[in-house]
Every structure is written in C-alpha cells, then in structure tokens.
Design an enzyme around this catalytic site. Sequence first.
Site, short mmCIF file in Angstrom:
data_model
loop_
_atom_site.label_atom_id
_atom_site.label_comp_id
_atom_site.label_asym_id
_atom_site.label_seq_id
_atom_site.Cartn_x
_atom_site.Cartn_y
_atom_site.Cartn_z
N ASP A 138 67.76 36.84 38.24
CA ASP A 138 68.88 37.90 37.71
C ASP A 138 68.38 39.28 37.54
O ASP A 138 69.34 40.11 37.48
CB ASP A 138 69.89 37.33 36.70
CG ASP A 138 68.72 37.21 35.25
OD1 ASP A 138 67.65 37.62 35.30
OD2 ASP A 138 69.30 36.57 34.29
N ASP A 273 49.16 39.51 40.03
CA ASP A 273 50.36 40.25 40.02
C ASP A 273 50.35 40.95 38.55
O ASP A 273 51.22 41.84 38.33
CB ASP A 273 51.40 39.64 40.40
CG ASP A 273 51.92 38.37 39.90
OD1 ASP A 273 50.94 37.49 39.86
OD2 ASP A 273 52.92 38.41 39.37
N ASN A 274 49.72 40.47 37.60
CA ASN A 274 49.92 41.04 36.29
C ASN A 274 48.27 41.65 35.84
O ASN A 274 48.38 41.86 34.69
CB ASN A 274 50.22 39.95 35.48
CG ASN A 274 51.62 39.28 35.43
OD1 ASN A 274 52.61 39.99 36.01
ND2 ASN A 274 51.91 37.93 35.26
P1 AMP Z 1 55.87 37.34 35.92
O1 AMP Z 1 55.49 35.93 35.45
O2 AMP Z 1 56.91 37.88 34.55
O3 AMP Z 1 54.97 38.41 35.95
O4 AMP Z 1 56.92 37.42 37.07
C1 AMP Z 1 56.59 36.78 38.29
C2 AMP Z 1 57.46 37.16 39.30
O5 AMP Z 1 58.68 36.92 39.17
C3 AMP Z 1 57.71 38.79 39.29
O6 AMP Z 1 57.99 39.11 40.79
C4 AMP Z 1 58.77 39.19 38.84
O7 AMP Z 1 59.57 40.44 39.01
C5 AMP Z 1 59.70 38.00 38.95
N1 AMP Z 1 60.33 37.77 37.80
C6 AMP Z 1 60.34 37.23 36.79
N2 AMP Z 1 61.60 37.11 35.99
C7 AMP Z 1 62.63 37.53 36.65
C8 AMP Z 1 63.87 37.81 36.58
N3 AMP Z 1 64.65 37.52 35.53
N4 AMP Z 1 64.68 38.42 37.72
C9 AMP Z 1 63.92 38.65 38.66
N5 AMP Z 1 62.91 38.53 38.91
C10 AMP Z 1 62.06 37.94 38.06
MG MG Z 2 54.60 40.05 36.46
#
Ligand code: AMP
Ligand code: MG
Length: 528
Positions: A138, A273-274
Amino acid sequence: MSLDIEALPWTHELVDALPGDPREDLAPRQVRGALYSRVQPTPVSAPRLLALVPEVADLVGLAHAPTPALVEVLSGNRVLPAMRPYAACYGGHQFGAWAGQLGDGRALTLGEVRGADGAPWELQLKGAGPTPYSRRADGRAVLRSSLRELVCSEAMHHLGVPTTRALSLVTTGDGVVRDLLYDGHPEVEPGAIVCRVAPSFVRFGNFELPASRGEHALLEQLTRWVLTRHYPHLVDGPRLDVPGFLAEVCRRTALMVNHWMRVGFVHGVMNTDNMSILGLTIDYGPYGWLEPFDPSWTPNTTDAQTRRYRFGQQPRVALWNLTMLAQALVPLVDDPASLEAALDAYADTLGPAQLEMALGKLGLVPDAARADDDAALATSLYTLLGEVPIDMTLYYRRLAELPLSPLPAPAACMEALSEAYYAPEVVPAAHVEHVHAWLSRYAARAADAQLAEAERHARMSRTNPLYVPRNALVHTVIEQAAAGDVAPLTRLLEVLRRPYEPRPGLEAYAAKLPAWAEHKNATTSATS
Ligand code: AMP
Ligand code: MG
C-alpha cells in the site's frame, strides 16, 4: 539563517542529471533503462505533526515553526513547485537470494537542499503512498514503525553511529491495515509518515539492478554521479576509480557495523537494498537493541529460522553484501581482481577497529606489543557475558565504576555488577569464579598500562552508552502517542540526545527489560 519550507532553496540535482522512467503513473511495473520514476505523494485526510527534530531542521536550514505549509509538505499533501519528487529504482539480495527489482515502494524523495556548508541533503517521505515499486503493497507506514524509525535514527546519531536522520513525524488520520504477526489477524493501525534526511539514499541495490540487467551505461552514469557528488577525489576527468570507491565503501561499512556492535544495535534486515553507499545505517524496520547479551539474537521474527541477521553475524553479513556490490561493479573495471583486492579494505579496517572498540569499552588503548593478549581479554569477556542473562549496556557502565586497584573480593565485585544481571540471586558459583578471574586479568592489564582509574572511567563513559532506545521504552511511547499524548516521545528524544551522561531522575530510561516486554518485543518490531 533558517527559512520556511516554501522558501528553502530546493533543488533536484539527481533528477536533472540521471535518466528517469518516462512514465509518471503509479501502476506497478518493471522499470528498465532508468534509475528512478517521477511520482507524486498520495494525499492523506488529517495530517498532524507529532515531532519536528530541531537539529535536523537546522541541518537543512529549515525554521522550527510548525506552520500549516510545513505540515502539508511533510504529510505529502502539498508538493512545492520547486520539488521534483521521485522513487528510486533498485534491486537487491534479500536473505541471501537475488530478488530482482525492488525500488522505493513506500518512500519518495521530495527534493534536495544544500546545507549551510554546501553539503547536499535529500528529504525523503516514508509512507506517503504507492509508487511504481509498491508491487501489491500500500505504500503506507504505521505510526508504530514510523515512530521507531524516528527515535532510533536520532538515537544512533547521538550515539556517534553513522545514520540517516529523521526530520519529522506526521500522523495521517488514515488507518493502515497490518497483519502484525503474519498470522491471519489483520488490524487497522494509525498511519504515519516520517521525513528522513541524508546526503544520499543510494543503496548497494541501486548498482546491482542495472548490473543484473546488463545496463552498463546506466551503471556507469549512476557511479559517476555518486562519485562526483560524494567521493570527488575518485573522479579524474573521464576516469572513475571504481576499486577506490569499493574500498571506501568497505571502510565506511566496517566502521558502521563496528559501531553497531559497540552499542548493541541489531539491524534485522541487512539485505543489500538496505545497505547505504555512504556507510550510513539505513531503513529502520524490525531492528532491536541487544538487552541480555546474546550474539544469536535477532529481533526479526521472519528470520527466526536461520537467524541470518543475528547480532553476532552482522560483521560477516556486511562483507557478504559488499561482495555483491563488488560483483555489480565488475562491468566498470578492466580487471575484476582489482575489486577483489579492494574488498580487503573491509577486513583491514574492521580488524583493528574491532580491537580498538572492544578495548575502548574497557577504557584501554590498543598497544601493538599486547595485541594478542588484548584480543584474548576482550573475547573472554564476551564468553562471560553469554554465561547467564546479563544486560550488555548496564554491564559496561557498572564495570566502569568497579575499582580495580585493589580489586574487591568476588562477592563484592558481583554486588557492584548485580544491576546488570537479570537473575542476580541465582548466579552460579562457576560464573562468579570466571568473572573474578577475568577481572584480575583486566586489573593487571590496566595496572601494567598505568591507567589511572579516573581516566579509565572517563574513557568507558564515552564509549559505553547508558541510554539506548530499549524496545520496551519505545513500545510504551508508541502506545502513548497512539492515544494522543506526544509528551513521552518528546521526552524520550530529549533523553537520547545525551546517551552517555547519567542524569538524576532518568533511571527508568536505563532500566533493563521488564518481564512483560519479553514477548512484546516481537509485536512492536514486526511488520512495518
Ligand atoms: P524493506 O524490507 O522494508 O527494506 O522493504 C523491501 C521492499 O519492499 C522495498 O522495495 C520496499 O519499498 C517495499 N515495501 C515494504 N513495505 C511496503 C509497503 N507498505 N508498501 C509498498 N512497498 C513496500
Ligand atoms: Mg528497505
């Protein structure tokens, strides 16, 4: 000089310089041949400013007054004419496997501002609605996770750990549905948006994606941009010193992770990616703070099986991630062996930094003549700390206050350290013996170095924080903020501004994990 948000000298240097996606709609898609997509934030119904961090406002030259325009911009309800918002296109390795395109699914950069010293700052909203990279999600964030990001990134900064910063926290007035424990029980939580600030949010994954697609010209453009802006000494006309760049990222990443180990921070999702290309701690998700010292602990419930991102593993994972970055850079060099050699900068930095950090936590200074004994002294303390549940943060603070010359008897030593023990009344005799034997070695080392007690105490108090954003503390502040009371958040931010300096009346902020919080930790830090 500080200016209102509308008067800030907004720029959009990245958008001006680098190729973007020709489409501007938000439909989920694979974006090729571009490094970002232009996007607009999705408006929210009732934005309310919960926090504005004054020192971050100062960094970008922003006035502190919470004007209506400020709240509109920080909630994504208004985009100023001088802004060119975008979501970055990147990929990444998640939990060790290549995940393809990921991208800013719920983050978008509003624009850039040059600070007083001319340094660039990007302002990025997290939770401001979907982008082409949101896949089926979302694009929103909940108050719980946004508040955790704000508090922790500011705490890290004041602890001396390289990190992205947080300018503001705004609640949206809209509900966001989250299945907190991934167990099929979705609930509506209050939505919130944090505005993050950093010189750049470029990640390892920004390089990996074009490399994986064979888009070498794009990879070169991105690299030239990052180097010109952040590592200008590595650009010589048309020539880019790519191995020099990798070595620099290795050094910065080693120092960052070493700081995490010093303060007891567990990132929880060290996917590529982090990982920041500037060696900053980035993307605060299910992070946690080590309370009982346990190198195998991870706050990430989705990683409970393999514990890939556990506390003690972080230095190794960082190197694995750097190796993925090195692979992505191969198309830019004549000889891949030059990248392999550059990766050595990681171990070459981390080794000495680790020893310096471990000794600094004991108030000692490295001495080449004693390196082996010192490493053994540091390692055996880690073994001790793992024998019974011991709070790492409190242990080092109490150790600083324990006199070493003469060293008290075992019972008196344990009494002095007891606050750090989770069950001081049931400490086994063998542990008491080990502690005293170790303290005797430590005391001998300090005496040998003619280290004055006052100096040891001062050095330890600078290296070992007293106040860290313990999970239970933040959990309580989230509940209060959700109920409309932001005073506890303001107070917590204030305490964390001076994490090394004990102050009367703040005992609760340094207290070890209350029993009720042991199971709450998972629920606070899960799905963001
Ligand atoms: P993260 O594990 O938080 O680094 O997220 C991994 C990927 O999922 C990244 O591309 C984020 O932008 C995407 N992502 C995580 N949560 C959401 C969300 N609620 N809506 C859209 N993309 C998300
Ligand atoms: Mg991330």
